[in-house]
Design a protein around this motif. Structure first.
Motif, mmCIF file in Angstrom:
data_model
loop_
_atom_site.group_PDB
_atom_site.id
_atom_site.type_symbol
_atom_site.label_atom_id
_atom_site.label_comp_id
_atom_site.label_asym_id
_atom_site.label_seq_id
_atom_site.Cartn_x
_atom_site.Cartn_y
_atom_site.Cartn_z
ATOM 1 N N LEU A 1 0.831 -1.207 0.000
ATOM 2 C CA LEU A 1 0.000 0.000 0.000
ATOM 3 C C LEU A 1 0.863 1.253 0.000
ATOM 4 C CD1 LEU A 1 -2.836 -0.878 2.544
ATOM 5 C CD2 LEU A 1 -3.068 -0.612 0.073
ATOM 6 N N GLN A 2 1.862 1.297 0.888
ATOM 7 C CA GLN A 2 2.682 2.502 0.999
ATOM 8 C C GLN A 2 3.451 2.764 -0.298
ATOM 9 O OE1 GLN A 2 2.003 4.265 3.398
ATOM 10 N NE2 GLN A 2 3.699 5.322 4.363
ATOM 11 N N GLU A 3 3.954 1.721 -0.899
ATOM 12 C CA GLU A 3 4.680 1.866 -2.155
ATOM 13 C C GLU A 3 3.753 2.348 -3.271
ATOM 14 O OE1 GLU A 3 8.078 -0.752 -3.999
ATOM 15 O OE2 GLU A 3 6.140 -1.743 -4.308
ATOM 16 N N GLY A 4 2.589 1.709 -3.398
ATOM 17 C CA GLY A 4 1.668 2.055 -4.476
ATOM 18 C C GLY A 4 1.092 3.452 -4.332
ATOM 19 N N PHE A 5 0.661 3.807 -3.120
ATOM 20 C CA PHE A 5 0.069 5.119 -2.901
ATOM 21 C C PHE A 5 1.095 6.226 -3.140
ATOM 22 C CE2 PHE A 5 -3.911 4.379 -0.114
ATOM 23 C CZ PHE A 5 -4.230 3.248 -0.839
ATOM 24 N N THR A 6 2.316 6.002 -2.667
ATOM 25 C CA THR A 6 3.362 7.014 -2.842
ATOM 26 C C THR A 6 3.679 7.205 -4.319
ATOM 27 O OG1 THR A 6 4.295 6.433 -0.683
ATOM 28 C CG2 THR A 6 5.711 7.676 -2.183
ATOM 29 N N ARG A 7 3.737 6.124 -5.059
ATOM 30 C CA ARG A 7 4.017 6.220 -6.495
ATOM 31 C C ARG A 7 2.906 6.997 -7.209
ATOM 32 N NH1 ARG A 7 7.058 4.247 -10.516
ATOM 33 N NH2 ARG A 7 8.416 3.242 -8.993
ATOM 34 N N ILE A 8 1.657 6.730 -6.876
ATOM 35 C CA ILE A 8 0.549 7.441 -7.519
ATOM 36 C C ILE A 8 0.597 8.930 -7.181
ATOM 37 C CG2 ILE A 8 -1.974 7.696 -7.523
ATOM 38 C CD1 ILE A 8 -2.119 4.617 -7.272
ATOM 39 N N ALA A 9 0.936 9.261 -5.937
ATOM 40 C CA ALA A 9 1.035 10.664 -5.548
ATOM 41 C C ALA A 9 2.155 11.370 -6.315
ATOM 42 C CB ALA A 9 1.257 10.782 -4.042
ATOM 43 N N PHE A 10 3.291 10.710 -6.470
ATOM 44 C CA PHE A 10 4.385 11.282 -7.261
ATOM 45 C C PHE A 10 3.925 11.527 -8.696
ATOM 46 C CE2 PHE A 10 7.307 10.779 -3.905
ATOM 47 C CZ PHE A 10 8.553 11.241 -4.274
ATOM 48 N N GLU A 11 3.255 10.538 -9.255
ATOM 49 C CA GLU A 11 2.798 10.664 -10.639
ATOM 50 C C GLU A 11 1.785 11.796 -10.785
ATOM 51 O OE1 GLU A 11 1.398 6.718 -11.316
ATOM 52 O OE2 GLU A 11 3.386 5.941 -11.863
ATOM 53 N N ALA A 12 0.938 11.995 -9.763
ATOM 54 C CA ALA A 12 -0.062 13.064 -9.823
ATOM 55 C C ALA A 12 0.601 14.434 -9.831
ATOM 56 C CB ALA A 12 -1.028 12.943 -8.642
ATOM 57 N N VAL A 13 1.641 14.597 -9.034
ATOM 58 C CA VAL A 13 2.364 15.876 -9.019
ATOM 59 C C VAL A 13 3.059 16.104 -10.349
ATOM 60 C CG1 VAL A 13 4.322 17.114 -7.983
ATOM 61 C CG2 VAL A 13 2.634 15.996 -6.518
ATOM 62 N N ARG A 14 3.709 15.073 -10.875
ATOM 63 C CA ARG A 14 4.398 15.209 -12.156
ATOM 64 C C ARG A 14 3.418 15.513 -13.286
ATOM 65 N NH1 ARG A 14 9.569 13.175 -13.012
ATOM 66 N NH2 ARG A 14 8.934 12.477 -15.078
ATOM 67 N N SER A 15 2.271 14.833 -13.263
ATOM 68 C CA SER A 15 1.266 15.052 -14.307
ATOM 69 C C SER A 15 0.731 16.479 -14.281
ATOM 70 C CB SER A 15 0.108 14.065 -14.146
ATOM 71 O OG SER A 15 0.536 12.739 -14.380
ATOM 72 N N ALA A 16 0.734 17.092 -13.103
ATOM 73 C CA ALA A 16 0.245 18.463 -12.960
ATOM 74 C C ALA A 16 1.325 19.500 -13.293
ATOM 75 C CB ALA A 16 -0.256 18.690 -11.540
ATOM 76 N N GLY A 17 2.529 19.022 -13.612
ATOM 77 C CA GLY A 17 3.600 19.944 -13.981
ATOM 78 C C GLY A 17 4.560 20.269 -12.866
ATOM 79 N N GLY A 18 4.459 19.547 -11.733
ATOM 80 C CA GLY A 18 5.356 19.794 -10.610
ATOM 81 C C GLY A 18 6.567 18.882 -10.617
ATOM 82 N N ARG A 19 7.480 19.187 -9.729
ATOM 83 C CA ARG A 19 8.709 18.408 -9.577
ATOM 84 C C ARG A 19 8.714 17.778 -8.187
ATOM 85 N NH1 ARG A 19 12.986 19.650 -12.800
ATOM 86 N NH2 ARG A 19 14.459 19.582 -11.058
ATOM 87 N N PRO A 20 8.220 16.535 -8.036
ATOM 88 C CA PRO A 20 8.178 15.904 -6.717
ATOM 89 C C PRO A 20 9.565 15.525 -6.229
ATOM 90 C CG PRO A 20 7.543 14.326 -8.386
ATOM 91 C CD PRO A 20 7.714 15.641 -9.097
#
Length: 260
Positions: free
Chosen positions: A42-61
């Motif tokens: 869970l921790q691995e998957g949720f963290t990866r999705i959060a990183f991807e969401a920031v990147r998709s929005a144009g941010g630099r996680p």
């Protein structure tokens, strides 16, 4: 600590994004006491999705591991930060909010060192008036950081998480205050969200206001009363089957405000 720990290398490899995008530290514990294979996944998957969401929005996680053997100093965390995210994980140590009762029946993953580290970062981030998105454990720590308390163990948790033998995460309808930031962003006052918690905000910190509640009255969202943009949600927009539209909107607003 647990024998399980999420490998940080995969998130370091995901650091960055558009060269002109705002830098967003992502604060999460990659291990905690009692982490088992399920919690690790869970921790691995949720963290990866959060990183991807920031990147998709144009941010630099950028990863900040609140359970690292050597914790990153606040000055380093914030030297290039334009906004910050606090992700979910284990329970919050009761001593952080004055709880002196028996250990909660469903308690797991308590790490006082990580709690104190995150509370310090939250306070400094608000002092700097950085945009903050705080999710699940993060939203609880946001409340504790400014003098609020938590329900250590929701007695009747059936609305909020699966029971024995059931999946942990479930759909839950939450009621949104019409004049809140969440309502403004998502355009709704009733949301179906993905939840899996047994702790929650109890007494809301004076600096915050409740913006969302479950049907049993449990606080599911908060926002800071005076900071420019500080939003806490008890639910998980980064859960794999959560609304992708809601996820994109929440993380997108964080990144937009960080860019400004």
């Amino acid at each position: 600590m647990s024998d399980y720990s999420v490998d940080p290398a995969q998130f370091i490899d995901m650091d960055g994004g558009p060269s002109s995008g705002p830098t967003i530290p992502m604060v999460v514990s990659l291990t905690f006491p009692g982490m088992d294979a399920g919690a690790h996944a869970l921790q691995e998957g949720f963290t990866r999705i959060a990183f991807e969401a920031v990147r998709s929005a144009g941010g630099r996680p950028r990863l900040v591991d609140s359970a690292a053997l050597e914790l990153e100093e606040g000055a380093k965390v914030f030297e290039d930060a334009n906004g910050i995210v606090f992700l979910g994980g284990g329970d919050v140590d009761g001593s952080c909010y004055g709880y002196t009762g028996a250990p909660p029946h469903n308690e797991y993953g308590v790490d006082l060192r990580a709690d104190e580290y995150c509370i310090g970062l939250i306070r400094e981030a608000v002092e700097r008036d950085l945009p903050i998105l705080a999710i699940c454990r993060g939203s609880q720590l946001l409340n504790v950081a400014f003098g609020g308390t938590l329900i250590p163990d929701i007695k009747d948790f059936g609305l909020h998480r699966g029971g024995p033998g059931e999946p942990l995460f479930k759909d839950e309808e939450v009621l949104i205050e019409p004049d809140s930031e969440i309502a403004r962003l998502l355009g709704e006052t009733r949301l179906t969200v993905r939840n899996g918690h047994h702790q929650a905000v109890d007494r809301v910190a004076p600096a915050l206001r409740a913006t969302a509640r479950a049907h049993d009255g449990v606080v599911e969202g908060t926002q800071h009363r005076t900071a420019s943009w500080v939003v806490g949600v008890q639910w998980h927009p980064e859960e794999p089957v959560a609304s992708t539209e809601h996820r994109a909107t929440l993380f997108g607003e964080l990144v937009r405000r960080a860019a400004d």
